[in-house]
Enzyme design. Structure first.
Site, mmCIF file in Angstrom:
data_model
loop_
_atom_site.group_PDB
_atom_site.id
_atom_site.type_symbol
_atom_site.label_atom_id
_atom_site.label_comp_id
_atom_site.label_asym_id
_atom_site.label_seq_id
_atom_site.Cartn_x
_atom_site.Cartn_y
_atom_site.Cartn_z
ATOM 1 N N ASP A 1 -1.713 10.745 -1.958
ATOM 2 C CA ASP A 1 -2.066 9.721 -2.936
ATOM 3 C C ASP A 1 -2.422 10.332 -4.279
ATOM 4 O O ASP A 1 -2.443 9.636 -5.295
ATOM 5 C CB ASP A 1 -3.234 8.898 -2.400
ATOM 6 C CG ASP A 1 -2.843 8.218 -1.109
ATOM 7 O OD1 ASP A 1 -2.364 7.081 -1.166
ATOM 8 O OD2 ASP A 1 -2.952 8.847 -0.038
ATOM 9 N N ARG B 1 -7.145 -0.255 -6.707
ATOM 10 C CA ARG B 1 -7.469 0.768 -5.692
ATOM 11 C C ARG B 1 -7.671 2.081 -6.441
ATOM 12 O O ARG B 1 -6.884 2.413 -7.326
ATOM 13 C CB ARG B 1 -6.362 0.913 -4.653
ATOM 14 C CG ARG B 1 -6.343 -0.252 -3.666
ATOM 15 C CD ARG B 1 -5.468 0.033 -2.469
ATOM 16 N NE ARG B 1 -6.137 0.863 -1.490
ATOM 17 C CZ ARG B 1 -5.499 1.403 -0.447
ATOM 18 N NH1 ARG B 1 -4.197 1.211 -0.277
ATOM 19 N NH2 ARG B 1 -6.160 2.148 0.443
ATOM 20 N N ALA C 1 1.086 5.215 -2.138
ATOM 21 C CA ALA C 1 0.966 5.608 -3.549
ATOM 22 C C ALA C 1 2.123 5.134 -4.434
ATOM 23 O O ALA C 1 1.907 4.528 -5.486
ATOM 24 C CB ALA C 1 0.827 7.130 -3.625
ATOM 25 N N GLN D 1 -1.639 2.596 10.078
ATOM 26 C CA GLN D 1 -0.356 2.599 9.352
ATOM 27 C C GLN D 1 0.708 3.422 10.090
ATOM 28 O O GLN D 1 1.904 3.152 9.959
ATOM 29 C CB GLN D 1 -0.543 3.187 7.941
ATOM 30 C CG GLN D 1 -1.359 2.330 6.997
ATOM 31 C CD GLN D 1 -2.818 2.728 6.974
ATOM 32 O OE1 GLN D 1 -3.372 3.147 7.991
ATOM 33 N NE2 GLN D 1 -3.470 2.595 5.839
ATOM 34 N N ARG E 1 0.874 -1.181 0.000
ATOM 35 C CA ARG E 1 0.000 0.000 0.000
ATOM 36 C C ARG E 1 0.907 1.226 0.000
ATOM 37 O O ARG E 1 2.120 1.119 0.178
ATOM 38 C CB ARG E 1 -1.006 0.014 1.165
ATOM 39 C CG ARG E 1 -0.657 -0.659 2.417
ATOM 40 C CD ARG E 1 0.499 -0.062 3.161
ATOM 41 N NE ARG E 1 0.307 1.362 3.362
ATOM 42 C CZ ARG E 1 1.250 2.248 3.534
ATOM 43 N NH1 ARG E 1 2.525 1.885 3.537
ATOM 44 N NH2 ARG E 1 0.988 3.521 3.697
ATOM 45 N N ASN F 1 -5.232 12.608 0.650
ATOM 46 C CA ASN F 1 -4.342 11.788 1.488
ATOM 47 C C ASN F 1 -5.195 11.040 2.506
ATOM 48 O O ASN F 1 -6.412 11.214 2.579
ATOM 49 C CB ASN F 1 -3.285 12.666 2.173
ATOM 50 C CG ASN F 1 -2.147 11.839 2.745
ATOM 51 O OD1 ASN F 1 -1.636 10.951 2.073
ATOM 52 N ND2 ASN F 1 -1.754 12.096 3.973
#
Ligand code: MRU
Length: 368
Positions: free
Chosen positions: A246, A100, A59, A205, A57, A257
């Site tokens: 992202d 995604r 970007a 995260q 995961r 984001n």
């Protein structure tokens, strides 16, 4: 970046490719910080699923994974008919692009690859070139992050306390990271820096990935609940905010984001704290005009209603937190408008968000 494995420290990239097996190799990020494992995906559909399921995961990391996935899919094609190859390539592109929706890097990476191979006459030539291009995208991702570090380190004073949200570290890229690049560069340059990591519910995260990678590099840090940042700012304990993104809209400077970024930007403005966004060029979307047009991923409610962690026996398990009959909503990203952002740290230097469009020639945007 460096990973401690027993008594050894090894250098490792987040995303790689095994040419002989035609396999994409990824760090299994869902197991971190408790277990470090590399997984191998043998076909493009498994690679796309690894993006959807968040084995990988962030970007830049999913951009490189999609680039390798596209090359992987093309290389799996048997035959020499160009018409069938093109249809197959389109299918691979679509599957990976849909894995995604919010980060623009996968689509930017794959579109660039398709443009670059357009003039090649044979299937074999396209297959070979696709792999070279995926490798180049991955290498440039690292170079961009290193350049972000050079520009961004100047923003960090000795003794600075930096807040970051989610993980825009090396795990979210091929190496180095975007938001963490200035921190790593300042730390390597001998500056004292302390990082506050928002835990970043629901998937945490910040608590699991950013804290882990900062620990691997020996950078002092503290994990805080998402809702503690305002209090710390009020106490004068945050000097600077640096986050990743992202998708940054090149036309207006709006920044998509991880959910909660907007809240931090509002708080930073309220407290007069500089708020920076660090990105490689692959994160700029030059086409979408309005923030409202950015696709915001809605993830499963189970992420909000419970959490993953280690149980008392050290087994990874899910525990329900919320009231058993209640439902949740799980928008994974938000959009911060340009007026709340002090600057965008890019490999080409630091720009005001409103300057991106005027600077598009330098930043890889459309010419003319
Ligand atoms: O859902 P994720 O973990 O893929 O979200 C991406 C992120 O980690 C953040 O939004 C990050 O700040 C930007 S990605 C470099």
């Amino acid at each position: 970046m460096n990973v401690k494995r027993g008594s050894r420290t090894v250098h490792c990239r987040t995303v790689g490719f095994d040419v002989e097996r035609n396999a994409v190799r990824l760090i299994e990020q869902r197991l971190l910080p408790h277990q470090f494992r590399i997984v191998s995906l043998r076909d493009y559909r498994s690679t796309a699923k690894a993006i959807t399921d968040m084995i990988v995961r962030g970007a830049g990391a999913i951009g490189a994974t999609a680039a390798y996935g596209l090359a992987q899919g093309m290389r799996a094609f048997e035959g020499s008919g160009m018409k069938a190859f093109k249809a197959h390539t389109q299918e691979v592109f679509t599957v990976l692009a849909e894995a995604r929706p919010t980060a623009v890097d996968p689509v930017n990476a794959m579109r660039w690859m398709l443009l670059e191979i357009e003039g090649l006459r044979t299937v074999a030539a396209r297959q070979a070139r696709a792999l070279e291009l995926a490798q180049r995208f991955a290498d440039e991702d690292v170079e961009h992050c290193e350049a972000i570090g050079v520009h961004g380190a100047a923003l960090i004073a000795d003794g600075a306390r930096v807040l970051t949200h989610c993980n825009a570290g090396w795990l979210a890229f091929v190496d180095v990271g975007s938001a963490t690049a200035p921190i790593y560069a300042a730390h390597a340059g001998g500056k004292r820096v302390h990082v506050y990591c928002d835990e970043t519910r629901p998937r945490c995260q910040g608590a699991s990935l950013t804290a882990w990678e900062l620990a691997q590099q020996g950078v002092p840090h503290t994990v805080i609940p998402d809702n503690a940042a305002g209090w710390l700012m009020q106490q004068g304990k945050i000097d600077l905010v640096i986050v990743g993104s992202d998708r940054v809209l090149g036309r207006c400077g709006a920044v998509a984001n991880k959910i909660g970024t907007y809240t931090k930007a509002v708080l930073a403005k309220r407290h007069g704290i500089p708020f920076f966004v660090a990105i490689p060029l692959s994160t700029i979307d030059w086409h979408t005009a309005a923030a409202a047009d950015i696709p915001i991923e809605e993830r499963h409610e189970s992420e909000v209603l419970g959490a993953w962690g280690l149980d008392a026996r050290g087994k990874r398990s899910y525990v329900r937190i919320a009231n058993p009959d209640s439902h949740g909503a799980n928008p994974a990203f938000d959009v911060t408008p340009a007026e709340l952002i002090t600057g965008i740290i890019t490999p080409e230097g630091i720009f005001k968000p409103e300057e991106l469009w005027a600077e598009r020639g330098r930043l890889g945007g459309p010419v003319g």
